[in-house]
Motif scaffolding. Structure first.
Motif, short mmCIF file in Angstrom:
data_model
loop_
_atom_site.label_atom_id
_atom_site.label_comp_id
_atom_site.label_asym_id
_atom_site.label_seq_id
_atom_site.Cartn_x
_atom_site.Cartn_y
_atom_site.Cartn_z
N ILE A 12 0.82 -1.21 0.00
CA ILE A 12 0.00 0.00 0.00
C ILE A 12 0.86 1.26 0.00
O ILE A 12 0.60 2.19 -0.76
CB ILE A 12 -0.99 -0.02 1.18
N ALA A 13 1.90 1.28 0.79
CA ALA A 13 2.76 2.47 0.85
C ALA A 13 3.38 2.78 -0.51
O ALA A 13 3.51 3.95 -0.87
CB ALA A 13 3.85 2.28 1.90
N GLY A 14 3.74 1.75 -1.25
CA GLY A 14 4.38 1.96 -2.55
C GLY A 14 3.41 2.22 -3.69
O GLY A 14 3.82 2.67 -4.76
N ASN A 15 2.13 1.93 -3.50
CA ASN A 15 1.16 2.03 -4.58
C ASN A 15 0.05 3.05 -4.37
O ASN A 15 -0.68 3.36 -5.30
CB ASN A 15 0.51 0.67 -4.82
N ILE A 16 -0.10 3.58 -3.18
CA ILE A 16 -1.26 4.43 -2.87
C ILE A 16 -1.34 5.69 -3.73
O ILE A 16 -2.44 6.16 -4.03
CB ILE A 16 -1.29 4.79 -1.36
N ALA A 17 -0.23 6.22 -4.16
CA ALA A 17 -0.26 7.43 -4.96
C ALA A 17 -0.63 7.15 -6.42
O ALA A 17 -0.98 8.07 -7.16
CB ALA A 17 1.09 8.14 -4.90
N GLY A 54 -5.49 -0.65 4.00
CA GLY A 54 -4.71 0.23 4.85
C GLY A 54 -5.61 0.91 5.86
O GLY A 54 -6.78 0.56 6.01
N LEU A 55 -5.05 1.88 6.54
CA LEU A 55 -5.79 2.62 7.54
C LEU A 55 -5.41 4.09 7.46
O LEU A 55 -4.23 4.43 7.39
CB LEU A 55 -5.46 2.08 8.94
N LEU A 56 -6.42 4.96 7.43
CA LEU A 56 -6.21 6.39 7.50
C LEU A 56 -6.65 6.84 8.88
O LEU A 56 -7.83 6.75 9.23
CB LEU A 56 -7.04 7.12 6.42
N PRO A 72 2.57 3.24 10.02
CA PRO A 72 2.46 4.56 9.40
C PRO A 72 3.56 4.76 8.35
O PRO A 72 4.70 4.37 8.58
CB PRO A 72 2.64 5.54 10.56
N PHE A 73 3.19 5.35 7.22
CA PHE A 73 4.19 5.63 6.19
C PHE A 73 4.13 7.05 5.65
O PHE A 73 5.04 7.51 4.98
CB PHE A 73 4.11 4.62 5.03
N LYS A 74 3.06 7.78 5.95
CA LYS A 74 2.96 9.17 5.48
C LYS A 74 2.00 9.93 6.39
O LYS A 74 0.98 9.41 6.80
CB LYS A 74 2.44 9.21 4.04
N TYR A 119 -4.38 10.99 -3.71
CA TYR A 119 -4.72 9.73 -3.08
C TYR A 119 -6.22 9.49 -3.23
O TYR A 119 -7.02 10.33 -2.81
CB TYR A 119 -4.33 9.74 -1.59
N ASN A 120 -6.57 8.37 -3.87
CA ASN A 120 -7.96 8.00 -4.06
C ASN A 120 -8.26 6.86 -3.10
O ASN A 120 -7.90 5.72 -3.34
CB ASN A 120 -8.21 7.58 -5.52
#
Length: 188
Positions: A12-17, A54-56, A72-74, A119-120
């Motif tokens: 998720i961290a590498g693909n979320i954008a 993931g989790l926001l 957490p990554f961002k 981010y969608n």
């Protein structure tokens, strides 16, 4: 979102954008959707979800993105948001049953554009809508709402959206188009 669209399945961290990503939202100590704890082996098997989420975490003016392992990554603040859109997609999912093995599923989309990326986020809990609307208002964040979801209100039973209601909300918007999901319904 055009069909077919790839959603984030791993990393998720590498693909979320780059891809729409299923996320749970944690705000004011509540998680949407709520964590589901199946009891017994059979329940675990039938509620298995074949993709990661993931989790926001939203804490006042701070948004923390966490990966599929909860790491957490961002982190961004509301002051970094340059555009926000609240919407909802309509799809059909298979459900167990002898008569009609399909039912409507409504997935909230929260599109966040910051100074560093877009981010969608896909959230499978429609009851998060009034909570997000309240948070956006409290933070004085300007957002677009093509479906007019903010006007529906917190008193509405977000778990019982009908196709006729969604049709009225989505008429003439990009969300009017029917979307297809492949795979199982998301269960947390």
């Amino acid at each position: 979102m055009e069909v077919p669209t790839t959603v984030t399945m791993l990393d998720i961290a590498g693909n979320i954008a780059d891809k729409p990503t299923y996320m749970a939202v944690q705000i004011n100590g509540q998680q949407y959707p709520e964590k589901h704890q199946p009891k017994g082996l059979f329940a675990k098997v039938i509620t298995y979800t074949p993709f990661e989420h993931g989790l926001l975490k939203i804490d006042r003016d701070q948004l923390t993105f966490c990966d599929e392992k909860g790491q957490p990554f961002k982190t961004v603040t509301t002051s970094e948001l340059t555009q926000v859109e609240l919407g909802m997609y309509h799809a059909m999912v298979r459900v167990p049953g002898p008569v009609i093995p399909m039912r409507a599923q409504y997935t909230v989309t929260l599109q966040l554009t910051t100074t560093s990326g877009h981010y969608n986020l896909l959230i499978s809990a429609p009851n998060v809508v009034p909570v997000l609307v309240d948070w956006l208002a409290a933070q004085k964040v300007t957002y677009t709402d093509p479906l007019g979801l903010a006007k529906v209100g917190a008193d509405f039973d977000w778990e019982k959206i009908t196709e006729a209601q969604f049709g009225r909300w989505s008429k003439g918007t990009p969300y009017e188009k029917f979307f297809q999901t492949i795979g199982s319904e998301r269960v947390m």
